[in-house]
Design a protein around this motif. Structure first.
Motif, PDB file in Angstrom:
ATOM      1  N   GLY A 217      41.408  39.214  43.556  1.00  0.00           N
ATOM      2  CA  GLY A 217      40.816  40.041  42.620  1.00  0.00           C
ATOM      3  C   GLY A 217      42.033  40.016  41.551  1.00  0.00           C
ATOM      4  O   GLY A 217      41.632  39.199  40.525  1.00  0.00           O
ATOM      5  N   MET A 218      42.713  41.117  41.333  1.00  0.00           N
ATOM      6  CA  MET A 218      43.377  41.417  40.017  1.00  0.00           C
ATOM      7  C   MET A 218      45.080  41.345  40.431  1.00  0.00           C
ATOM      8  O   MET A 218      45.815  40.867  39.474  1.00  0.00           O
ATOM      9  CB  MET A 218      42.850  42.687  39.478  1.00  0.00           C
ATOM     10  CG  MET A 218      43.528  42.857  38.062  1.00  0.00           C
ATOM     11  SD  MET A 218      42.907  44.489  37.231  1.00  0.00           S
ATOM     12  CE  MET A 218      43.330  45.603  38.593  1.00  0.00           C
TER      13      MET A 218
ATOM     14  N   PRO B 112      37.437  42.651  39.694  1.00  0.00           N
ATOM     15  CA  PRO B 112      37.526  42.870  38.195  1.00  0.00           C
ATOM     16  C   PRO B 112      36.595  41.942  37.530  1.00  0.00           C
ATOM     17  O   PRO B 112      35.803  41.063  38.173  1.00  0.00           O
ATOM     18  CB  PRO B 112      38.695  42.391  37.657  1.00  0.00           C
ATOM     19  CG  PRO B 112      39.405  41.489  38.766  1.00  0.00           C
ATOM     20  CD  PRO B 112      38.867  41.929  39.904  1.00  0.00           C
ATOM     21  N   ARG B 113      36.245  42.052  36.264  1.00  0.00           N
ATOM     22  CA  ARG B 113      35.373  41.244  35.694  1.00  0.00           C
ATOM     23  C   ARG B 113      35.543  39.696  35.787  1.00  0.00           C
ATOM     24  O   ARG B 113      34.746  39.080  35.749  1.00  0.00           O
ATOM     25  CB  ARG B 113      35.432  41.575  33.929  1.00  0.00           C
ATOM     26  CG  ARG B 113      34.199  40.894  33.033  1.00  0.00           C
ATOM     27  CD  ARG B 113      34.078  41.115  31.683  1.00  0.00           C
ATOM     28  NE  ARG B 113      33.800  42.691  31.558  1.00  0.00           N
ATOM     29  CZ  ARG B 113      32.501  43.131  31.429  1.00  0.00           C
ATOM     30  NH1 ARG B 113      31.579  42.161  31.676  1.00  0.00           N
ATOM     31  NH2 ARG B 113      32.152  44.396  31.437  1.00  0.00           N
TER      32      ARG B 113
ATOM     33  N   PRO C   9      37.895  37.770  38.126  1.00  0.00           N
ATOM     34  CA  PRO C   9      38.604  37.778  39.084  1.00  0.00           C
ATOM     35  C   PRO C   9      39.830  36.681  39.179  1.00  0.00           C
ATOM     36  O   PRO C   9      39.528  35.514  38.758  1.00  0.00           O
ATOM     37  CB  PRO C   9      37.713  37.589  40.607  1.00  0.00           C
ATOM     38  CG  PRO C   9      36.482  36.972  40.097  1.00  0.00           C
ATOM     39  CD  PRO C   9      36.509  37.552  38.426  1.00  0.00           C
TER      40      PRO C   9
END
Length: 580
Positions: free
Chosen positions: A127-128, A560-561, A563
């Protein structure tokens, strides 16, 4: 090369917040790949762990056998050092990096030291947030293994959790002898991935053969009560007992249905038998590291396993462990849940801070962090000061570790040191990211001084007998400096019912955004007088705490937008790239 530069910049910013360096520098994963690792038996020997007590997973990682752990009971404990931090910011703080660097620093100054950290969740890795192995020259290796499947502990926890889910639905399908109210099945499913589409789902569609349709959902594995239990259990017997204590549903007259009623606790323990044993690996400087368990600190209790910490304390003179996110979450739960439940007491606490994060707390945008701004540093130090005061309130001496970034100026560093001195503590500049243990020697000496001073008089924030809602208020007002806590009648009535059922002595586990003392993730600094809304409470009877879900916090994160997984791949040599 442009693609590599972009990935390198993001890796640096996520792991340590440094400015993108010249292309001649190595990424974290490249540094880890070049490590001169020792066979895991040699690492164990540094703590006098015999080779026969290690269950190897390859050449560089192993589990420590339960029989050997049991043999350590009569040994004295070493000193316990907690590493925590300010509230996380996009500027980067480096709590795990500091934990690893401090452990290496203690060994460099001649101390017998080990570190205890958590395993990484696949969700944030892809992810982030990135991994959980540290950064730069203060890392745990094998970094790729630890940040991915490792020894399979999280898969075992996921399987055990979902076995119970399947057995609950199966019990209902075959006649529902226990009289479970299908509307009141509280046990959800889990997966170790960020997948917002699974937050709320309907199961058993497709006709009679597939069971009874009902609304349910998924949490991320690290939010599972099974994860919390594994991290708090003393041994396999305690593990099975706690699993049996979990409440999974209610009958129509609101009587609780326990995991043991479903007869799942035995099989779940079998699945968790190996996962219960701590994992031993090493730092880049070949010092021992126990990596075990991984509950999040914003939705769970955020500490590595009790069994790993206690084992390390029997084997090392100094044990450095961490608690997730800022001290308002991880350190508070370390003190009020882990230490309370396990009979532990920290001898010293390190609060990690960075100049860049102070500037962000002082109102500077991330894009402008490269410019010197002493006034913003001074303004942002209020966040650090709140954490210093809070940790001191637990009766434990505090030192601040300033995780050094290349762009920090002397004036900015001096401003942080001066502020911390005004709070009655000392701030020490640490360069472990660049220099490994050598960059943390000064911090190590200060930690030894504090831990050996005997001044720690550890106390928890609230007594066991305090009512549950008052415990929530104690954390919200005492740690977050909130003005009030709000909760509707349903929440308050539920807490009262649990007290009447015998659960009033349990501590509370606050599920709240990690980015702020408030429930607004955009409110930086040290806000006061805000409101903490408690929208839901959950009883983790097996783990032994009550979860208060505050604000908009989610127990299943989303990607997130862009990743991190978009940049993770195998190169032409079949080596992993993009992990950070």
């Amino acid at each position: 090369m442009a693609r590599r530069a972009s990935r390198y910049s993001r890796e640096r910013e996520k792991c340590s917040g440094r400015e993108p360096p010249d292309m001649g520098f190595k990424t974290d994963i490249e540094i880890a790949r070049e490590a001169k690792k020792q066979p895991i038996q040699q690492i164990g020997a540094k703590l006098d762990i015999p080779s026969e007590a290690l269950l190897p997973y390859g050449h560089d990682k192993a589990k420590v056998g339960q029989e050997f752990i049991n043999s350590l009971d009569d040994r004295p404990n070493g000193k316990l050092i907690l590493v925590t931090a300010i509230n996380p910011t996009p500027a980067g703080e480096g709590k795990t990096t500091t934990t690893v660097g401090l452990g290496d620093g203690l060994n460099r100054i001649g101390k017998r030291a080990a570190i205890c950290i958590r395993e990484a969740s696949l969700g944030p890795n892809f992810g982030m947030k990135g991994g959980a192995a540290g950064g730069g020259h203060a890392q745990v290796v094998p970094m790729e293994d630890m940040n991915l499947h490792f020894t399979g502990d999280f898969h075992a926890i996921t399987a055990a959790h979902n076995l119970l889910s399947a057995m609950i639905d199966n019990h209902i399908y075959w006649g529902n002898e226990l009289g479970i109210d299908e509307r009141r099945v509280t046990w959800r499913r889990v997966i170790d991935m960020n997948d917002r589409a699974l937050r709320d789902v309907v199961t058993a569609l497709g006709g009679v053969a597939n069971g009874f349709p009902r609304q349910t959902g998924f949490d991320i594995t690290v939010a599972s009560e099974v994860m919390a239990i594994l991290c708090l259990a003393a041994d396999l017997d305690d593990l099975q007992s706690r699993l049996g204590d979990m409440i999974v549903a209610y009958t129509r007259d609101r009587a609780p249905i326990y995991c043991r009623d479903i007869k799942a606790d035995g099989a779940m323990t079998v699945l968790l038998k190996d996962a219960m044993q701590p994992n031993l690996v090493q730092t880049l400087e070949n010092n021992p590291a126990f990596v075990h368990g991984g509950p999040f600190a914003n939705i769970a209790h955020g500490c590595n396993s009790v069994i790993a910490t206690k084992t390390a304390l029997k084997l090392a003179d100094y044990v450095v462990t961490e608690a997730g996110f800022g001290a308002d979450l991880g350190a508070e739960k370390f003190m009020n849940i882990k230490c309370r439940k396990a009979g532990l007491a920290p001898d010293a606490v390190v609060i990690v801070a960075t100049v860049r994060a102070m500037k962000m707390n002082g109102g500077v945008a991330k894009a402008d962090l490269g410019a010197e701004n002493v006034a913003a540093v001074e303004a942002g130090c209020a966040n650090l000061g709140r954490h210093i005061k809070n940790v001191k309130g637990f009766g434990v001496p505090v030192v601040v570790g300033i995780n050094h970034f290349a762009g920090d100026t002397e004036a900015e560093i001096a401003a942080v040191k001066a502020y911390v001195a005004e709070q009655g503590a000392e701030a020490i500049l640490c360069k472990h990211w660049a220099d490994g243990g050598a960059g943390a020697e000064e911090l190590a000496r200060k930690v030894v001084e504090l831990a050996d001073s005997g001044v720690a008089e550890f106390t928890t924030l609230y007594p066991d007998e305090m009512p549950l809602f008052e415990k929530i208020e104690a954390v919200a007002k005492g740690i977050y400096h909130a003005g009030e806590v709000t909760a509707d009648k349903k929440v308050r009535d539920q807490l009262t019912a649990w007290e009447e059922a015998g659960y009033g002595h349990l501590p509370v586990c606050m599920a709240k955004t990690q980015y702020s003392f408030s429930t607004d993730p955009n409110e930086r600094g040290a806000p006061e007088g805000h409101t903490i809304p408690v929208r839901e409470v959950r009883l983790s009877a097996g783990a032994g705490f009550v979860v208060a879900i505050c604000g908009e916090i989610m127990t299943m994160p989303g990607l997130p937008r862009v990743p991190a997984s978009e940049n993770i791949r195998l190169n032409e040599d079949s080596l992993i790239e993009g992990l950070f």
